[in-house]
Design a protein around this motif. Structure first.
Motif, mmCIF file in Angstrom:
data_model
loop_
_atom_site.group_PDB
_atom_site.id
_atom_site.type_symbol
_atom_site.label_atom_id
_atom_site.label_comp_id
_atom_site.label_asym_id
_atom_site.label_seq_id
_atom_site.Cartn_x
_atom_site.Cartn_y
_atom_site.Cartn_z
ATOM 1 N N GLU A 133 3.830 11.272 -6.000
ATOM 2 C CA GLU A 133 3.054 10.063 -5.699
ATOM 3 C C GLU A 133 3.816 9.145 -4.754
ATOM 4 O OE1 GLU A 133 -0.115 9.271 -6.267
ATOM 5 O OE2 GLU A 133 -0.263 11.308 -7.051
ATOM 6 N N ARG A 134 5.108 9.055 -4.961
ATOM 7 C CA ARG A 134 5.938 8.243 -4.062
ATOM 8 C C ARG A 134 5.921 8.839 -2.657
ATOM 9 N NH1 ARG A 134 10.559 5.043 -5.958
ATOM 10 N NH2 ARG A 134 11.590 4.232 -4.131
ATOM 11 N N SER A 135 5.940 10.144 -2.587
ATOM 12 C CA SER A 135 5.866 10.836 -1.299
ATOM 13 C C SER A 135 4.568 10.509 -0.578
ATOM 14 C CB SER A 135 5.977 12.349 -1.524
ATOM 15 O OG SER A 135 5.662 13.047 -0.358
ATOM 16 N N LEU A 136 3.468 10.601 -1.293
ATOM 17 C CA LEU A 136 2.164 10.325 -0.686
ATOM 18 C C LEU A 136 2.060 8.883 -0.207
ATOM 19 C CD1 LEU A 136 -0.188 12.298 -3.104
ATOM 20 C CD2 LEU A 136 0.748 13.043 -0.908
ATOM 21 N N SER A 137 2.589 7.959 -0.981
ATOM 22 C CA SER A 137 2.540 6.554 -0.553
ATOM 23 C C SER A 137 3.434 6.314 0.668
ATOM 24 C CB SER A 137 2.898 5.614 -1.696
ATOM 25 O OG SER A 137 4.233 5.761 -2.081
ATOM 26 N N LEU A 138 4.552 7.034 0.747
ATOM 27 C CA LEU A 138 5.403 6.926 1.934
ATOM 28 C C LEU A 138 4.683 7.454 3.179
ATOM 29 C CD1 LEU A 138 8.986 7.944 0.767
ATOM 30 C CD2 LEU A 138 8.351 5.838 1.906
ATOM 31 N N TYR A 139 3.993 8.572 3.030
ATOM 32 C CA TYR A 139 3.234 9.107 4.158
ATOM 33 C C TYR A 139 2.147 8.126 4.592
ATOM 34 C CZ TYR A 139 5.304 13.758 4.365
ATOM 35 O OH TYR A 139 6.174 14.809 4.550
ATOM 36 N N GLU A 140 1.464 7.518 3.634
ATOM 37 C CA GLU A 140 0.431 6.542 3.983
ATOM 38 C C GLU A 140 1.025 5.351 4.709
ATOM 39 O OE1 GLU A 140 -1.692 5.682 0.386
ATOM 40 O OE2 GLU A 140 -2.431 7.737 0.227
#
Length: 173
Positions: A133-140
């Motif tokens: 989830e942290r990864s996805l928020s970083l990509y966003e």
């Protein structure tokens, strides 16, 4: 006119690399760092530091990496590669707190034009070894700040698809 032969420097560095490899494998911590200090006197500092860092990581010498990481970050704090090598090591070792500290420190030190690369690499590391989830928020966050980075967008789309979020991935296309 003096001609400079870079090949001689590379050959000299290779000899020192071999010595460092031997010390890492068969010597003590003290003899390794003593050889490293000597290698610094005769070779390119950046190449020598990078080699020792990679050598310590490959040999999984955790104690030496801990002490050496502070030293190399002090000398090359504006180099994103050093930060990313250490982030990769710590994430693979399961030390996400240390990796995240180095990542935040990196964003304070490196030039702003290198942020997308650093953020993208760290987002990928989070995906592979940390919190998805942290990864996805970083990509966003990257895509909001740097919408023209198609390379990072395509990686993000692939990750979303691998997570079964087809609809979310298709909305980015």
């Amino acid at each position: 006119m003096i001609l400079y032969n870079f090949r001689k420097d590379d050959e000299k560095l290779n000899v020192w690399k071999a010595l460092l490899n031997l010390e890492a494998r068969y010597g003590t911590k003290e003899s390794l760092f003593s050889t490293f200090e000597d290698a610094l006197k005769y070779n390119d500092k950046k190449k020598t530091y990078y080699h020792l860092l990679e050598l310590l990581i490959d040999a999984e010498k955790t104690e030496e990496i801990e002490s050496f990481s502070q030293r190399i970050l002090k000398h090359f704090k504006y180099e994103k590669d050093v930060h990313l090598i250490l982030c990769t090591y710590y994430m693979k070792a399961g030390k996400t707190k240390e990796a995240r500290n180095i990542y935040s420190r990196c964003l304070q030190c490196v030039p702003q034009k290198e942020y997308p690369d650093v953020m993208g690499k760290f987002a990928y590391l989070e995906h592979e070894h940390g919190d998805i989830e942290r990864s996805l928020s970083l990509y966003e966050e990257i895509l909001v700040k740097y919408p023209k980075r198609k390379d990072i967008k395509s990686i993000y789309i692939q990750i979303l698809k691998s997570q079964g979020q087809e609809e979310r991935a298709n909305s980015l296309l």
